[in-house]
Write a protein that holds these residues in place. Structure first.
Motif, PDB file in Angstrom:
ATOM      1  N   VAL A 171       0.839  -1.207   0.000  1.00 13.08           N
ATOM      2  CA  VAL A 171       0.000   0.000   0.000  1.00 13.08           C
ATOM      3  C   VAL A 171       0.867   1.247   0.000  1.00 13.08           C
ATOM      4  N   LEU A 172       1.937   1.240   0.800  1.00 17.84           N
ATOM      5  CA  LEU A 172       2.876   2.367   0.807  1.00 17.84           C
ATOM      6  C   LEU A 172       3.444   2.605  -0.592  1.00 17.84           C
ATOM      7  N   GLU A 173       3.907   1.536  -1.227  1.00 17.76           N
ATOM      8  CA  GLU A 173       4.526   1.689  -2.540  1.00 17.76           C
ATOM      9  C   GLU A 173       3.502   2.108  -3.599  1.00 17.76           C
ATOM     10  N   LYS A 174       2.242   1.775  -3.352  1.00 21.41           N
ATOM     11  CA  LYS A 174       1.189   2.242  -4.268  1.00 21.41           C
ATOM     12  C   LYS A 174       1.035   3.757  -4.153  1.00 21.41           C
ATOM     13  N   ALA A 175       1.148   4.272  -2.928  1.00 23.12           N
ATOM     14  CA  ALA A 175       1.108   5.726  -2.733  1.00 23.12           C
ATOM     15  C   ALA A 175       2.321   6.373  -3.390  1.00 23.12           C
ATOM     16  N   ASN A 176       3.502   5.766  -3.211  1.00 24.05           N
ATOM     17  CA  ASN A 176       4.703   6.290  -3.865  1.00 24.05           C
ATOM     18  C   ASN A 176       4.531   6.318  -5.379  1.00 24.05           C
ATOM     19  N   TYR A 177       3.922   5.282  -5.904  1.00 23.38           N
ATOM     20  CA  TYR A 177       3.688   5.181  -7.348  1.00 23.38           C
ATOM     21  C   TYR A 177       2.823   6.342  -7.838  1.00 23.38           C
ATOM     22  N   ILE A 178       1.783   6.658  -7.075  1.00 29.71           N
ATOM     23  CA  ILE A 178       0.841   7.701  -7.458  1.00 29.71           C
ATOM     24  C   ILE A 178       1.457   9.092  -7.354  1.00 29.71           C
ATOM     25  N   GLU A 179       2.232   9.324  -6.320  1.00 26.95           N
ATOM     26  CA  GLU A 179       2.660  10.680  -5.939  1.00 26.95           C
ATOM     27  C   GLU A 179       3.496  11.407  -6.982  1.00 26.95           C
ATOM     28  N   HIS A 180       4.286  10.669  -7.771  1.00 31.75           N
ATOM     29  CA  HIS A 180       5.174  11.335  -8.734  1.00 31.75           C
ATOM     30  C   HIS A 180       5.122  10.683 -10.106  1.00 31.75           C
ATOM     31  N   TYR A 181       4.080   9.912 -10.369  1.00 32.04           N
ATOM     32  CA  TYR A 181       4.000   9.166 -11.627  1.00 32.04           C
ATOM     33  C   TYR A 181       4.191  10.077 -12.840  1.00 32.04           C
ATOM     34  N   GLY A 182       5.177   9.732 -13.655  1.00 35.45           N
ATOM     35  CA  GLY A 182       5.390  10.419 -14.925  1.00 35.45           C
ATOM     36  C   GLY A 182       5.972  11.814 -14.839  1.00 35.45           C
ATOM     37  N   LEU A 183       6.250  12.313 -13.642  1.00 29.68           N
ATOM     38  CA  LEU A 183       6.778  13.670 -13.477  1.00 29.68           C
ATOM     39  C   LEU A 183       8.300  13.622 -13.404  1.00 29.68           C
ATOM     40  N   ARG A 184       8.968  14.507 -14.134  1.00 34.31           N
ATOM     41  CA  ARG A 184      10.421  14.486 -14.177  1.00 34.31           C
ATOM     42  C   ARG A 184      11.012  15.891 -14.138  1.00 34.31           C
ATOM     43  N   ARG A 185      12.113  16.016 -13.383  1.00 31.94           N
ATOM     44  CA  ARG A 185      12.877  17.258 -13.359  1.00 31.94           C
ATOM     45  C   ARG A 185      13.861  17.273 -14.531  1.00 31.94           C
ATOM     46  N   ASN A 186      14.182  18.456 -14.996  1.00 33.26           N
ATOM     47  CA  ASN A 186      15.137  18.613 -16.091  1.00 33.26           C
ATOM     48  C   ASN A 186      16.564  18.697 -15.545  1.00 33.26           C
TER      49      ASN A 186
END
Length: 366
Positions: A260-275
């Protein structure tokens, strides 16, 4: 919203362990999966009723709440509550597995229910170990020991927060990465990262020690080793005192809580990337590198974890003072609802990928 109402709403989090207790004490009237139905059925529905949770505290309110003992007490209270539910669940499991006809339906229901309560404990731990107080950090580590995930604190504070929304971070999901692929990558990568981080910290004074002293100092000060030994000790104690059913419950609920924790981690930054900057370093963390979820019920039940953009900008800010960030990318639902979508990759990609494309176009145009 007045302070009393604000505090009362955070008490919603305790409906989670209460639902697990109902399954233990009223097994004939309440399904063993009541906590699961509550978390992934009732909460998503309730999230739709009040509307978006975008109201922020005024500066005066934020200052008065920053050192609120009542809000801190809600976090500390979780520890004895989770311990009590864990012991009662372990005792119940020990009786279930010794019956002539094992009711596997109840066994799995008990493991899932306790796992969801312990996942709530990881969230509380996350709020506690981000603070400087030794007492908060102690109880934060204790909650992680109860799910066999003691290394999470080190990796999260000194790894994830520094590398968030980059390919270097095992806890930041990539675009088109399934939850299942992410789960494996995060479990392995986060543990390896925690070992490297702790080794770097504990090796700073190596030159002043001989090998024997260094090894002894390393073992005595290693949070990872201490966490593993503590979790193993609880497992052994449960087996010795209550039988193998209690040990099974302890391991099973730990697995569920971590997933469940890792599912939250998955959701929190999915597909977002810094340059990357010209010198090869990553750009600073911005508000658009974390997803926010402006949904009232799940927000209060998760101690405002869903105001995640503000948390990554100000990691030590108290949960009751976190702000909604209108410039952050917004999730279409709260974490409990999106957790169901994450289990089905085609639905998840169909829901989230267009939002990432829209966000990328907006950022590239600005």
């Amino acid at each position: 919203m007045d302070i009393q109402m604000n505090l009362a709403l955070y008490c919603l989090a305790y409906l989670l362990p209460f639902s697990a207790l109902l399954g233990i004490f009223i097994p004939h009237l309440v399904t063993p999966y009541f906590t699961v139905l509550f978390s992934y059925g009732l909460i998503p529905i309730l999230d739709l009723i009040p509307g978006p949770d975008t109201q922020n505290l005024s500066n005066t309110q934020s200052k008065s709440l920053r050192r609120s003992h009542a809000h801190a007490a809600l976090l500390f209270l979780w520890v004895p509550v989770q311990l009590a539910v864990l012991f009662l669940s372990a005792y119940d499991m020990s009786t279930l597995v010794h019956r002539e006809m094992i009711e596997y339906n109840k066994v799995f229901g008990l493991i899932l229910s306790m796992g969801l309560v312990s996942a709530g404990g990881i969230n509380v731990s996350h709020e506690l170990f981000h603070k400087q107080s030794w007492l908060r950090q102690f109880f934060g580590r204790l909650l992680l020991i109860l799910v066999c995930y003691g290394h999470f604190e080190l990796e999260h504070k000194f790894g994830h927060h520094r590398r968030v929304a980059t390919d270097d971070d095992p806890a930041s999901a990539k675009l088109n990465e399934t939850y299942y692929a992410f789960l494996l990558r995060s479990l392995v990568g986060s543990f390896q990262s925690a070992i490297r981080i702790e080794h770097e910290i504990l090796s700073r004074n190596k030159r002043n020690m001989n090998t024997a002293v260094f090894v002894m100092n390393y073992v005595l000060n290693s949070h990872i080793i201490q966490g593993i030994l503590a979790s193993c000790s609880i497992f052994i104690a449960f087996n010795m005192v209550l039988g193998y059913g209690a040990g099974l419950l302890f391991v099973g609920q730990s697995i569920v809580a971590v997933m469940v924790l890792e599912k939250a981690n998955y959701i929190e930054h999915y597909g977002l990337r810094r340059n990357r900057n010209a010198d090869g370093t990553w750009e600073p963390v911005k508000v658009y590198h974390s997803w926010d979820a402006p949904y009232l019920v799940s927000n209060y039940m998760l101690f405002k974890l869903q105001r995640h953009a503000d948390h990554h900008l100000y990691a030590t800010k108290e949960y009751q003072c976190l702000n909604a960030s209108p410039d952050a990318p917004q999730l279409p639902y709260g974490y409990p609802t999106l957790g169901l979508f994450a289990l089905c990759p085609p639905l998840w990609f169909r829901l989230m990928n267009p939002r990432i494309e829209k966000l990328s176009s907006k950022l590239n145009a600005s």
